[in-house]
Design a protein around this motif. Structure first.
Motif, PDB file in Angstrom:
ATOM      1  N   LEU A  57     -12.314  -1.309   2.664  1.00 51.68           N
ATOM      2  CA  LEU A  57     -11.986  -2.801   2.771  1.00 51.68           C
ATOM      3  C   LEU A  57     -10.625  -2.956   3.105  1.00 51.68           C
ATOM      4  N   ARG A  58      -9.604  -2.082   3.152  1.00 52.27           N
ATOM      5  CA  ARG A  58      -8.418  -2.178   4.145  1.00 52.27           C
ATOM      6  C   ARG A  58      -8.571  -2.410   5.038  1.00 52.27           C
ATOM      7  N   ARG A  59      -9.437  -1.488   5.964  1.00 53.78           N
ATOM      8  CA  ARG A  59      -9.881  -1.711   7.552  1.00 53.78           C
ATOM      9  C   ARG A  59     -10.378  -3.108   7.687  1.00 53.78           C
ATOM     10  N   VAL A  60     -11.213  -3.781   6.749  1.00 54.86           N
ATOM     11  CA  VAL A  60     -11.562  -5.019   7.022  1.00 54.86           C
ATOM     12  C   VAL A  60     -10.651  -6.347   6.774  1.00 54.86           C
ATOM     13  N   LEU A  61      -9.685  -6.024   5.792  1.00 53.38           N
ATOM     14  CA  LEU A  61      -8.706  -7.097   5.638  1.00 53.38           C
ATOM     15  C   LEU A  61      -7.527  -7.065   6.530  1.00 53.38           C
ATOM     16  N   GLU A  62      -7.131  -5.704   7.095  1.00 57.23           N
ATOM     17  CA  GLU A  62      -5.836  -5.508   7.782  1.00 57.23           C
ATOM     18  C   GLU A  62      -6.185  -5.311   9.141  1.00 57.23           C
ATOM     19  N   PRO A  63      -5.579  -5.999  10.233  1.00 55.36           N
ATOM     20  CA  PRO A  63      -6.123  -5.137  11.565  1.00 55.36           C
ATOM     21  C   PRO A  63      -5.537  -3.679  11.785  1.00 55.36           C
ATOM     22  N   GLN A  64      -5.864  -2.965  12.623  1.00 54.42           N
ATOM     23  CA  GLN A  64      -5.796  -1.520  12.663  1.00 54.42           C
ATOM     24  C   GLN A  64      -4.680  -1.522  13.974  1.00 54.42           C
ATOM     25  N   ARG A  65      -3.832  -0.555  13.985  1.00 59.18           N
ATOM     26  CA  ARG A  65      -2.972  -0.499  15.166  1.00 59.18           C
ATOM     27  C   ARG A  65      -3.595  -0.219  16.632  1.00 59.18           C
ATOM     28  N   VAL A  66      -3.123  -0.628  17.341  1.00 58.84           N
ATOM     29  CA  VAL A  66      -3.612  -0.502  18.752  1.00 58.84           C
ATOM     30  C   VAL A  66      -2.677   0.195  19.771  1.00 58.84           C
ATOM     31  N   CYS A  67      -3.269   1.255  20.381  1.00 61.88           N
ATOM     32  CA  CYS A  67      -2.808   2.063  21.286  1.00 61.88           C
ATOM     33  C   CYS A  67      -2.440   1.181  22.651  1.00 61.88           C
ATOM     34  N   LEU A  68      -1.133   0.972  23.095  1.00 64.22           N
ATOM     35  CA  LEU A  68      -0.852   0.296  24.295  1.00 64.22           C
ATOM     36  C   LEU A  68      -0.499   1.224  25.489  1.00 64.22           C
ATOM     37  N   VAL A  69       0.120   2.597  25.188  1.00 66.43           N
ATOM     38  CA  VAL A  69       0.528   3.411  25.975  1.00 66.43           C
ATOM     39  C   VAL A  69       0.208   4.905  25.578  1.00 66.43           C
TER      40      VAL A  69
ATOM     41  N   ILE B 167      -3.023 -18.012  -6.004  1.00 68.69           N
ATOM     42  CA  ILE B 167      -2.627 -17.316  -4.614  1.00 68.69           C
ATOM     43  C   ILE B 167      -2.191 -16.073  -4.979  1.00 68.69           C
ATOM     44  N   VAL B 168      -1.130 -16.066  -5.703  1.00 73.33           N
ATOM     45  CA  VAL B 168      -0.253 -14.953  -6.051  1.00 73.33           C
ATOM     46  C   VAL B 168      -1.395 -13.712  -6.474  1.00 73.33           C
ATOM     47  N   GLY B 169      -2.232 -14.272  -7.299  1.00 73.57           N
ATOM     48  CA  GLY B 169      -3.263 -13.579  -8.025  1.00 73.57           C
ATOM     49  C   GLY B 169      -4.213 -12.684  -6.785  1.00 73.57           C
ATOM     50  N   TRP B 170      -4.679 -13.820  -5.722  1.00 72.95           N
ATOM     51  CA  TRP B 170      -5.368 -13.137  -4.662  1.00 72.95           C
ATOM     52  C   TRP B 170      -4.765 -12.047  -3.972  1.00 72.95           C
ATOM     53  N   SER B 171      -3.521 -12.359  -3.692  1.00 66.34           N
ATOM     54  CA  SER B 171      -2.618 -11.408  -2.993  1.00 66.34           C
ATOM     55  C   SER B 171      -2.687 -10.230  -3.616  1.00 66.34           C
ATOM     56  N   TYR B 172      -2.399 -10.434  -4.895  1.00 69.04           N
ATOM     57  CA  TYR B 172      -2.252  -9.059  -5.896  1.00 69.04           C
ATOM     58  C   TYR B 172      -3.548  -8.066  -5.796  1.00 69.04           C
ATOM     59  N   LEU B 173      -4.716  -8.954  -6.061  1.00 67.08           N
ATOM     60  CA  LEU B 173      -5.871  -8.283  -6.201  1.00 67.08           C
ATOM     61  C   LEU B 173      -6.169  -7.693  -4.976  1.00 67.08           C
ATOM     62  N   LEU B 174      -5.969  -8.319  -3.730  1.00 68.53           N
ATOM     63  CA  LEU B 174      -6.313  -7.640  -2.491  1.00 68.53           C
ATOM     64  C   LEU B 174      -5.467  -6.389  -2.152  1.00 68.53           C
ATOM     65  N   ASP B 175      -4.255  -6.526  -2.326  1.00 66.05           N
ATOM     66  CA  ASP B 175      -3.513  -5.480  -2.187  1.00 66.05           C
ATOM     67  C   ASP B 175      -3.932  -3.900  -3.026  1.00 66.05           C
ATOM     68  N   ARG B 176      -4.482  -4.337  -4.178  1.00 69.91           N
ATOM     69  CA  ARG B 176      -4.951  -3.187  -5.076  1.00 69.91           C
ATOM     70  C   ARG B 176      -6.154  -2.813  -4.536  1.00 69.91           C
ATOM     71  N   LEU B 177      -7.117  -3.744  -4.075  1.00 72.79           N
ATOM     72  CA  LEU B 177      -8.274  -3.419  -3.844  1.00 72.79           C
ATOM     73  C   LEU B 177      -8.241  -2.548  -2.334  1.00 72.79           C
ATOM     74  N   GLY B 178      -7.434  -2.965  -1.790  1.00 71.60           N
ATOM     75  CA  GLY B 178      -7.126  -2.142  -0.348  1.00 71.60           C
ATOM     76  C   GLY B 178      -6.615  -0.917  -0.482  1.00 71.60           C
ATOM     77  N   TYR B 179      -5.797  -0.649  -1.484  1.00 66.91           N
ATOM     78  CA  TYR B 179      -5.218   0.480  -1.735  1.00 66.91           C
ATOM     79  C   TYR B 179      -6.298   1.442  -2.225  1.00 66.91           C
ATOM     80  N   TYR B 180      -6.944   1.159  -3.184  1.00 67.29           N
ATOM     81  CA  TYR B 180      -8.130   1.739  -3.906  1.00 67.29           C
ATOM     82  C   TYR B 180      -9.411   1.987  -3.066  1.00 67.29           C
ATOM     83  N   ILE B 181      -9.522   1.171  -2.331  1.00 68.54           N
ATOM     84  CA  ILE B 181     -10.907   1.095  -1.619  1.00 68.54           C
ATOM     85  C   ILE B 181     -10.619   0.976   0.148  1.00 68.54           C
ATOM     86  N   PRO B 182     -10.284   2.234   0.524  1.00 70.39           N
ATOM     87  CA  PRO B 182      -9.692   2.080   2.080  1.00 70.39           C
ATOM     88  C   PRO B 182     -10.584   1.457   3.150  1.00 70.39           C
TER      89      PRO B 182
END
Length: 177
Positions: free
Chosen positions: A96-108, A79-94
């Motif tokens: 991929l980060r957009r797929v793995l993490e939700p984007q901010r949403v403008c409300l006002v 579990i910790v290995g997957w977390s570490y891997l995804l953090d690194r991949l998201g950093y080096y492959i932007p």
């Protein structure tokens, strides 16, 4: 010494425990990703997921179906290995980060509530106003932008315009329809 070896001996096998850890990580990650983020608070989704899975895996290894600490260690490491891997991949492959993490949403935007943002995140006008009040905002005219961030937190960028020129954040009425 034999008791110590017995405690750490693998009961299910390393491969099975890695498959179990990997499967649970991805199933829960997907469920949390599609379920929304309003209740996530200041913890990121991946952070909360790791905490929950590590606690559960460690608990099962100590008192659940598996009495082997070795099995629990393998699941926790997976579990910790997957977390570490995804953090690194998201950093080096932007992208991929957009797929793995939700984007901010403008409300006002410019003192006006964006209904599309509220609808997308299933946020009521009352909930938005509550968050604005918690940020010290008395009127929508004070807000240049308000976002629901990827972490589930609300952020507010104040407008350089005057204070109190727009609808009050104390208004609780939901628009009809």
């Amino acid at each position: 010494m034999d008791k110590l070896v017995e405690i750490f001996a693998l009961q299910a096998g390393a491969a099975e425990m890695m498959i179990r850890g990997t499967t649970m990580y991805w199933v829960l990650y997907a469920l949390l990703r599609i379920s929304g983020r309003r209740d996530m608070g200041s913890l990121g989704m991946a952070d909360m997921l790791v905490l929950v899975l590590v606690a559960d895996a460690a608990g099962n290894a100590m008192s659940g179906d598996s009495y082997s600490l070795g099995d629990g260690v393998i699941v926790v490491a997976t579990i910790v290995g997957w977390s570490y891997l995804l953090d690194r991949l998201g950093y080096y492959i932007p992208p991929l980060r957009r797929v793995l993490e939700p984007q901010r949403v403008c409300l006002v935007k410019s003192g006006r509530i964006l209904a599309s943002g509220l609808k997308r995140e299933h946020i009521t006008r009352s909930e938005l106003m509550e968050q604005l009040r918690l940020k010290g905002v008395a009127s929508l005219a004070e807000v240049d932008r308000a976002y629901l961030e990827a972490t589930g937190e609300f952020s507010v960028i104040r407008s350089p315009r005057g204070i109190g020129e727009g609808p009050s954040t104390l208004e609780e009425d939901e628009p009809s329809g």
